[in-house]
Write a protein that holds these residues in place. Structure first.
Motif, short mmCIF file in Angstrom:
data_model
loop_
_atom_site.label_atom_id
_atom_site.label_comp_id
_atom_site.label_asym_id
_atom_site.label_seq_id
_atom_site.Cartn_x
_atom_site.Cartn_y
_atom_site.Cartn_z
N GLY A 9 39.68 46.15 51.15
CA GLY A 9 40.98 46.26 51.82
C GLY A 9 41.69 44.96 52.05
O GLY A 9 42.83 44.95 52.53
N MET A 10 41.06 43.84 51.73
CA MET A 10 41.72 42.54 51.93
C MET A 10 42.70 42.24 50.80
O MET A 10 42.57 42.76 49.70
CB MET A 10 40.68 41.42 51.92
CG MET A 10 39.87 41.28 53.18
SD MET A 10 38.71 39.91 52.93
CE MET A 10 38.12 39.69 54.60
N VAL A 11 43.64 41.33 51.10
CA VAL A 11 44.42 40.69 50.04
C VAL A 11 43.84 39.29 49.88
O VAL A 11 43.71 38.54 50.85
CB VAL A 11 45.92 40.64 50.38
CG1 VAL A 11 46.67 39.76 49.38
CG2 VAL A 11 46.50 42.06 50.36
N VAL A 12 43.43 38.98 48.64
CA VAL A 12 42.71 37.74 48.35
C VAL A 12 43.42 37.02 47.21
O VAL A 12 43.75 37.65 46.20
CB VAL A 12 41.26 38.06 47.89
CG1 VAL A 12 40.49 36.78 47.60
CG2 VAL A 12 40.54 38.91 48.93
N VAL A 13 43.65 35.72 47.38
CA VAL A 13 44.28 34.96 46.29
C VAL A 13 43.49 33.68 46.01
O VAL A 13 42.70 33.23 46.84
CB VAL A 13 45.75 34.57 46.61
CG1 VAL A 13 46.60 35.80 46.82
CG2 VAL A 13 45.81 33.64 47.81
N CYS A 14 43.74 33.12 44.84
CA CYS A 14 43.13 31.85 44.46
C CYS A 14 43.94 31.32 43.28
O CYS A 14 44.42 32.10 42.46
CB CYS A 14 41.67 32.07 44.06
SG CYS A 14 40.82 30.59 43.42
N GLY A 15 44.06 30.02 43.18
CA GLY A 15 44.74 29.43 42.03
C GLY A 15 43.83 29.51 40.82
O GLY A 15 43.38 28.48 40.31
N ASP A 16 43.56 30.73 40.40
CA ASP A 16 42.61 30.95 39.32
C ASP A 16 42.76 32.41 38.87
O ASP A 16 42.65 33.32 39.69
CB ASP A 16 41.19 30.70 39.83
CG ASP A 16 40.19 30.65 38.71
OD1 ASP A 16 39.65 29.57 38.44
OD2 ASP A 16 39.95 31.71 38.08
#
Lengths: 203, 465
Positions: B121-128
């Motif tokens: 349920g999370m929103v997860v980001v990464c410069g990848d």
């Protein structure tokens, strides 16, 4: 970010599909901690021979394309890695406009953060632009973002669609973060609710 | 209205949704590595802004780190500066960093799940771009550019366009030795590298349910190779079991509350997807890529295709240039293609399960003459676990190199690379021209297929072993 203005420029042609970000800026150039100076490495592995001289067979090395600001390319441009070094290299080399039928999502977003207008066209429009460049290398197109028009000497011009938010930011050269921070009260309010609903995320 | 899992996560993370501007999505977790972050920190400094929620960030060093002789200083001065910059930026902003010497160090997308840092349920980001990995937990996880990294640090949000939804259904049982990697490659082969553009994929069906968490991570990891923004698998008992007790998982005080929430995330029965693709697991042979795009794949029992076999002109041209680059002739049997180097590792296949299956195949064999085989665990924890199980010994006895963790030959930034004309069997995710070194030729495969190729010196149909 520089505001994007109406301009007339040489259109360079890369008649290849699925050009990936590993080609746009090969991995050996990703170690810098600055944002600038990537243009000299754009398409490095295609652009240069092993001894460092220009590869004359590579399309962007054609004298007719020198100084081009517009890049016309095949389907699914910019696929692969999320590296923003790719649009940094493209912009630093001198392009401010790309025309293709489709782009990879992350690359497309990255373009607009760096003042590059990525125009989506249909297959027939792309084919006629490519034919026009092939018939007349060095041809100059007019890009009019305000009116969403591409104008060409042979009359292959058209009107293109673009998200109004992206268009506005390009024209004004506005900083996205500044725009978002206008909503800081809403972000704070969201976080307050978020802490109550999902307390385990905040301990 | 019936909703898909993607729509539920999207709706619950909307901070601003007003006419005339892009919706603003809240970001719960932000993952970082040394390559795509320095310019974002610089931007933050120049504008006098601060990291809004340092606790939301977990950082590691993986792309440029050496996988051997780690006690020595890094030889490449530009890589060294990037590593030092990362350490300095994290210190200055109070961020949790697993640096090169930290026992928690490893490839970001291997390390993050090990610590339970991502939940359903999370929103997860990464410069990848391989952030999609974390969709295995039922989190909306996607790659972003460096300007967006700065944006998330400053605001904890991102302007986003809502994606369309695609359901990829894989039913039935996989054949012996076929794996999540083969499903991922088969999907990319079927829909192409732009097939998922504009979509978030949800993987469903009994073959997906049957996958371990590691397998689901491999599958979601390669959603990006099919052009999708993200991949998702609905959380289930395996997900909850995996997370329970890990460092950043909900504590017992909140566990039941979190669990109830996670269970509510599953797509509603009858929710509509914008597109649906169906595959039958039993039909998926172990895959081998033959070209320079992850969509150019075929079963190990097949042959290198001829350009004329493609009706589409763009695909025919792509096949021609790929075969020229790869040094392959049409109609060559895949099992007749020799390999020079074998690489097992990466955020796609650098987890314990990958080394277990590879060790099972490698056990009692010897690496073929002239072949170099390297095993690079995805993290120090994977390395330790493998050593506890004696897997390192199996690899070393067979003539493999057993390395320290890092991205290594997946993108060859750290000095581990192919030389011109060298051909690899690689468990990584991309076979683009030059990806593993200028002029290097990459064949993407599963860990079991890679291990079999190492001892045979060419590709082998592992179903016959």
């Amino acid at each position: 970010m520089e505001p994007y203005k109406k301009h007339e420029s040489i259109a360079a042609l890369m008649d290849r599909s699925n050009v990936d970000t590993d080609q746009i800026i090969p991995k050996q150039f990703l170690k810098k901690v600055e944002r600038s100076g990537f243009g000299v490495h754009l398409f490095h592995d295609w652009r240069f021979n092993d001894n460092g001289t220009d590869n004359e067979a590579f399309e962007l090395n054609k004298p007719a394309f020198k100084g081009a600001k517009i890049l016309v390319a095949g389907d699914n441009f910019g696929c692969g890695s999320s590296r923003e070094h790719a649009p940094w290299a493209i912009a630093d080399y001198g392009f401010n406009t790309i025309i293709s039928t489709s782009y990879a999502d992350i690359f497309y977003n990255n373009c607009f953060k760096n003042g590059i207008l990525a125009i989506k066209v249909d297959k027939d429009q792309l084919a006629s632009l490519m034919a026009e460049i092939n018939a007349n290398e060095g041809v100059r197109f007019v890009i009019d973002l305000e009116n969403q028009k591409v104008i060409t000497p042979a009359g292959n011009g058209f009107t293109f669609d673009i998200d109004p938010f992206r268009k506005g930011n390009l024209i004004s050269g506005l900083d996205d973060i500044g725009l978002t921070l206008k909503h800081v009260d809403k972000i704070t309010a969201y976080e307050t609710r978020h802490k109550q609903t999902y307390p385990w995320l905040w301990v | 209205m019936k909703k898909t899992m993607y729509e539920k996560i999207w709706d619950s993370h909307l901070v601003v949704d007003e006419a005339g501007q892009a919706p603003l999505l809240y970001v719960d977790r932000h993952l970082m590595h040394e390559v795509t972050s320095p310019q974002a920190f610089e931007g933050l400094r120049l504008s006098g802004r601060k990291v809004r929620n340092p606790q939301s960030i977990l950082a590691t060093m993986d792309h440029c780190v050496p996988t051997k002789n780690r006690d020595l200083p890094i030889a490449d001065p530009i890589a060294k500066k990037q590593i030092e910059t990362m350490a300095e930026n994290c210190r200055e902003n109070g961020l949790n960093l697993y640096d090169m010497k930290n026992p928690n160090n490893g490839v970001i997308h291997v390390v993050v799940p090990e610590h339970g840092f991502v939940h359903p349920g999370m929103v997860v980001v990464c410069g990848d771009s391989h952030t999609a990995t974390h969709g295995a937990f039922g989190a909306l996880a996607f790659g972003i550019g460096t300007s967006e990294v700065e944006h998330v640090m400053a605001t904890q949000t991102l302007p986003q366009k809502k994606s369309k939804t695609m359901q990829v259904v894989v039913n039935g049982e996989l054949s012996k030795y076929a794996s999540a990697k083969d499903i991922a490659l088969a999907i990319t082969g079927k829909i192409g590298t732009a097939g998922g553009t504009g979509y978030v994929i949800e993987y469903t069906g009994s073959a997906i349910k049957d996958l371990s968490m590691e397998g689901r991570m491999t599958l979601c990891n390669m959603a990006i190779e099919a052009g999708a923004r993200a991949g998702l698998v609905a959380p289930d008992e395996k997900t909850y079991e995996y997370l329970k007790g890990r460092e950043f998982a909900p504590s017992s005080q909140y566990w039941d509350q979190a669990l109830a929430y996670w269970k509510s995330l599953v797509s509603d029965e009858g929710a509509e997807f914008d597109a649906t693709i169906t595959l039958t697991a039993a039909d998926i042979a172990p895959q081998v890529s033959w070209g320079t795009s992850p969509e150019q794949v075929i079963g190990v029992d097949g042959c290198v295709p001829a350009p004329e076999s493609f009706a589409d002109e763009i695909k025919r041209k792509a096949c021609e240039s790929a075969l020229a680059y790869m040094g392959l002739k049409p109609n060559t049997k895949i099992t007749d293609i020799p390999v020079d180097l074998v690489f097992i590792g990466s955020c796609t296949n650098g987890r314990i399960e990958d080394f277990r299956i590879a060790a099972q195949v490698a056990k009692g064999t010897k690496v073929a003459k002239g072949v170099i085989a390297i095993a690079v665990p995805g993290s120090y924890h994977v390395k330790q676990q493998a050593e506890d199980e004696g897997l390192d010994k199996i690899f070393i006895d067979a003539g493999w190199e057993w390395r320290d963790p890092g991205c290594s030959m997946c993108l060859a930034m750290n000095g581990d690379e192919l030389t011109k004309g060298q051909r690899s069997a690689s468990t990584s995710n991309r076979n683009f021209e030059g990806r593993q070194g200028k002029g290097g030729r990459t064949h993407l495969v599963s860990p079991a297929m890679a291990a079999a190729a190492a001892s045979a010196g060419h590709f082998v149909d592992i179903r016959n072993l």
